[in-house]
Design a protein around this motif. Structure first.
Motif, PDB file in Angstrom:
ATOM      1  N   PHE A 200     -25.626   7.148  34.447  1.00 10.95           N
ATOM      2  CA  PHE A 200     -26.910   7.088  33.744  1.00 10.95           C
ATOM      3  C   PHE A 200     -26.632   6.359  32.356  1.00 10.95           C
ATOM      4  CE2 PHE A 200     -28.485  10.959  35.922  1.00 10.95           C
ATOM      5  CZ  PHE A 200     -28.613  10.556  37.082  1.00 10.95           C
ATOM      6  N   PHE A 201     -25.456   6.433  31.817  1.00 10.74           N
ATOM      7  CA  PHE A 201     -25.139   5.841  30.616  1.00 10.74           C
ATOM      8  C   PHE A 201     -24.427   4.594  30.665  1.00 10.74           C
ATOM      9  CE2 PHE A 201     -25.562  10.340  29.988  1.00 10.74           C
ATOM     10  CZ  PHE A 201     -26.195  10.427  29.054  1.00 10.74           C
ATOM     11  N   VAL A 202     -24.035   4.165  31.836  1.00 10.49           N
ATOM     12  CA  VAL A 202     -23.144   3.002  32.152  1.00 10.49           C
ATOM     13  C   VAL A 202     -23.694   1.487  31.617  1.00 10.49           C
ATOM     14  CG1 VAL A 202     -21.987   1.501  33.964  1.00 10.49           C
ATOM     15  CG2 VAL A 202     -21.317   4.137  33.635  1.00 10.49           C
ATOM     16  N   PRO A 203     -25.022   1.223  32.101  1.00 10.43           N
ATOM     17  CA  PRO A 203     -25.491   0.156  31.730  1.00 10.43           C
ATOM     18  C   PRO A 203     -25.387  -0.159  30.345  1.00 10.43           C
ATOM     19  CG  PRO A 203     -26.976   1.086  33.311  1.00 10.43           C
ATOM     20  CD  PRO A 203     -25.890   2.120  32.920  1.00 10.43           C
ATOM     21  N   LEU A 204     -25.734   0.816  29.447  1.00  6.95           N
ATOM     22  CA  LEU A 204     -26.042   0.437  27.988  1.00  6.95           C
ATOM     23  C   LEU A 204     -24.272   0.451  27.398  1.00  6.95           C
ATOM     24  CD1 LEU A 204     -28.516   0.480  26.784  1.00  6.95           C
ATOM     25  CD2 LEU A 204     -28.498   1.787  28.574  1.00  6.95           C
ATOM     26  N   PHE A 205     -23.545   1.146  27.866  1.00  6.60           N
ATOM     27  CA  PHE A 205     -22.029   1.222  27.206  1.00  6.60           C
ATOM     28  C   PHE A 205     -21.689   0.175  27.996  1.00  6.60           C
ATOM     29  CE2 PHE A 205     -17.627   1.613  28.837  1.00  6.60           C
ATOM     30  CZ  PHE A 205     -17.075   1.961  27.759  1.00  6.60           C
ATOM     31  N   GLY A 206     -21.798  -0.469  29.070  1.00  4.45           N
ATOM     32  CA  GLY A 206     -21.119  -1.842  29.619  1.00  4.45           C
ATOM     33  C   GLY A 206     -21.660  -2.897  28.793  1.00  4.45           C
ATOM     34  N   ALA A 207     -22.759  -2.985  28.508  1.00  6.23           N
ATOM     35  CA  ALA A 207     -23.717  -3.898  27.626  1.00  6.23           C
ATOM     36  C   ALA A 207     -22.937  -4.179  26.436  1.00  6.23           C
ATOM     37  CB  ALA A 207     -25.130  -3.901  27.808  1.00  6.23           C
ATOM     38  N   ALA A 208     -22.816  -3.034  25.821  1.00  6.80           N
ATOM     39  CA  ALA A 208     -22.308  -3.013  24.188  1.00  6.80           C
ATOM     40  C   ALA A 208     -20.660  -3.461  24.348  1.00  6.80           C
ATOM     41  CB  ALA A 208     -22.177  -1.583  23.961  1.00  6.80           C
ATOM     42  N   MET A 209     -19.912  -3.133  25.312  1.00 12.18           N
ATOM     43  CA  MET A 209     -18.527  -2.978  25.389  1.00 12.18           C
ATOM     44  C   MET A 209     -18.394  -4.619  25.649  1.00 12.18           C
ATOM     45  SD  MET A 209     -16.000  -1.934  28.235  1.00 12.18           S
ATOM     46  CE  MET A 209     -14.387  -2.908  28.622  1.00 12.18           C
ATOM     47  N   MET A 210     -19.199  -5.513  26.651  1.00  7.67           N
ATOM     48  CA  MET A 210     -18.702  -7.060  26.770  1.00  7.67           C
ATOM     49  C   MET A 210     -19.526  -7.668  25.952  1.00  7.67           C
ATOM     50  SD  MET A 210     -16.901  -7.452  29.447  1.00  7.67           S
ATOM     51  CE  MET A 210     -16.461  -6.780  30.840  1.00  7.67           C
ATOM     52  N   THR A 211     -20.534  -7.211  25.075  1.00  8.86           N
ATOM     53  CA  THR A 211     -20.768  -8.091  24.018  1.00  8.86           C
ATOM     54  C   THR A 211     -19.806  -7.987  22.624  1.00  8.86           C
ATOM     55  OG1 THR A 211     -23.189  -7.226  24.008  1.00  8.86           O
ATOM     56  CG2 THR A 211     -22.464  -7.917  21.986  1.00  8.86           C
ATOM     57  N   HIS A 212     -19.027  -6.840  22.774  1.00  8.48           N
ATOM     58  CA  HIS A 212     -17.939  -6.806  21.739  1.00  8.48           C
ATOM     59  C   HIS A 212     -16.721  -7.934  22.415  1.00  8.48           C
ATOM     60  CE1 HIS A 212     -18.673  -3.809  18.915  1.00  8.48           C
ATOM     61  NE2 HIS A 212     -19.231  -2.866  19.869  1.00  8.48           N
ATOM     62  N   GLU A 213     -16.524  -7.844  23.773  1.00  7.17           N
ATOM     63  CA  GLU A 213     -15.549  -8.741  24.058  1.00  7.17           C
ATOM     64  C   GLU A 213     -15.995 -10.107  24.133  1.00  7.17           C
ATOM     65  OE1 GLU A 213     -12.407  -7.850  26.483  1.00  7.17           O
ATOM     66  OE2 GLU A 213     -13.104  -6.896  24.481  1.00  7.17           O
ATOM     67  N   TYR A 214     -17.204 -10.553  24.196  1.00  7.84           N
ATOM     68  CA  TYR A 214     -17.753 -11.900  24.165  1.00  7.84           C
ATOM     69  C   TYR A 214     -17.529 -12.451  22.581  1.00  7.84           C
ATOM     70  CZ  TYR A 214     -20.516 -15.715  22.544  1.00  7.84           C
ATOM     71  OH  TYR A 214     -20.836 -16.732  21.798  1.00  7.84           O
ATOM     72  N   ASN A 215     -17.836 -11.406  21.774  1.00  2.83           N
ATOM     73  CA  ASN A 215     -17.751 -11.992  20.507  1.00  2.83           C
ATOM     74  C   ASN A 215     -16.509 -12.192  19.863  1.00  2.83           C
ATOM     75  OD1 ASN A 215     -20.464 -12.158  18.642  1.00  2.83           O
ATOM     76  ND2 ASN A 215     -20.687 -10.313  19.956  1.00  2.83           N
ATOM     77  N   LYS A 216     -15.367 -11.261  20.377  1.00  3.09           N
ATOM     78  CA  LYS A 216     -13.839 -11.274  20.051  1.00  3.09           C
ATOM     79  C   LYS A 216     -13.469 -12.417  20.739  1.00  3.09           C
ATOM     80  CE  LYS A 216     -13.174  -6.349  19.466  1.00  3.09           C
ATOM     81  NZ  LYS A 216     -12.654  -5.171  20.301  1.00  3.09           N
ATOM     82  N   LEU A 217     -13.402 -12.740  22.011  1.00  2.33           N
ATOM     83  CA  LEU A 217     -13.184 -13.972  22.838  1.00  2.33           C
ATOM     84  C   LEU A 217     -13.560 -15.230  22.158  1.00  2.33           C
ATOM     85  CD1 LEU A 217     -12.758 -12.260  26.345  1.00  2.33           C
ATOM     86  CD2 LEU A 217     -10.984 -12.579  24.622  1.00  2.33           C
ATOM     87  N   ALA A 218     -14.922 -15.584  21.937  1.00  8.25           N
ATOM     88  CA  ALA A 218     -15.343 -16.531  21.500  1.00  8.25           C
ATOM     89  C   ALA A 218     -14.725 -16.916  19.905  1.00  8.25           C
ATOM     90  CB  ALA A 218     -16.980 -16.375  21.444  1.00  8.25           C
ATOM     91  N   GLY A 219     -14.600 -15.715  19.352  1.00 11.95           N
ATOM     92  CA  GLY A 219     -14.024 -15.934  17.845  1.00 11.95           C
ATOM     93  C   GLY A 219     -12.541 -16.471  17.862  1.00 11.95           C
TER      94      GLY A 219
END
Length: 221
Positions: A200-219
């Motif tokens: 039930f919590f995975v959609p929000l957790f996954g979205a937050a986690m991959m937002t971190h990943e994008y910003n780290k990798l793009a940076g």
């Protein structure tokens, strides 16, 4: 990847996350309840040919299929709700951790939703195609589904996060450049999506986690 997962987990109950979190949980729960009701409705129309054991067998098989659906359809459901809530989740993450990223142009909510629905449809079809394998060999089926969903989930969540700030072509190039790292993140999200209650919590957790990943990798690009 693990630092991104830790940061996402730490923010799950932040004030700005709270309303989206409970909307996501309620939506995921409602979808599974609807699936249960549809299956029960369908079973009630299966003929028993006057034999009580046929009715009992159908009821047992339907419950087994429902458990399989809860476990193995967790990833497509997570992807569906990620496409709906990712923009709000990513805004909260970037406001706290990457304030300069919020000013970058990107796709609209409707573009993200359309892309997310396409990813979800592909994931649902592939999971349904793998369903016979899950029935034939639960262990092998679980491994295959986990790897398939690891790829699809990493692609869905990461590209949706990236599309908020860059064109589709650039998002795909960035994902392919870091495919192994993102695949492992997708496997983690998919594994959590297979666990009842946690899914039930995975959609929000996954979205937050991959937002971190994008910003780290793009940076670091």
């Amino acid at each position: 990847m693990f630092s991104s997962a830790g940061s996402a987990l730490a923010q799950m109950f932040d004030r700005k996350f709270r309303s989206v979190l409970w909307l996501g949980v309620a939506g995921t729960f409602a979808l599974f309840v609807a699936l249960t009701l549809v299956l029960q409705f369908a079973v009630s129309y299966v003929p028993n040919f006057g034999l009580s054991w046929v009715r009992d067998a159908v009821a047992i098989i339907s419950q087994f299929l429902l458990v399989i659906a809860f476990v193995f359809m967790g990833a497509p459901v997570a992807q569906l709700f990620a496409s709906i809530f990712l923009d709000r989740v990513a805004d909260a993450v970037e406001e706290k951790y990457y304030p300069t990223a919020k000013d970058l142009p990107g796709a609209t909510f409707w573009s993200l939703l359309a892309a997310g629905l396409v990813f979800t449809a592909i994931s649902a079809v592939l999971n349904l195609l793998a369903f016979p394998l899950q029935l034939a060999s639960a262990g092998l089926g679980a491994v295959v589904v986990l790897f398939v969903n690891g790829y699809l989930t990493s692609r869905t969540f990461f590209e949706l996060a990236a599309l908020r700030h860059m064109p589709t072509r650039e998002a795909r190039v960035l994902r392919r450049r870091h495919r192994v790292r993102l695949f492992m993140g997708g496997v983690l999200i998919s594994l959590l999506a297979m666990i009842p209650i946690l899914n039930f919590f995975v959609p929000l957790f996954g979205a937050a986690m991959m937002t971190h990943e994008y910003n780290k990798l793009a940076g670091s690009a």
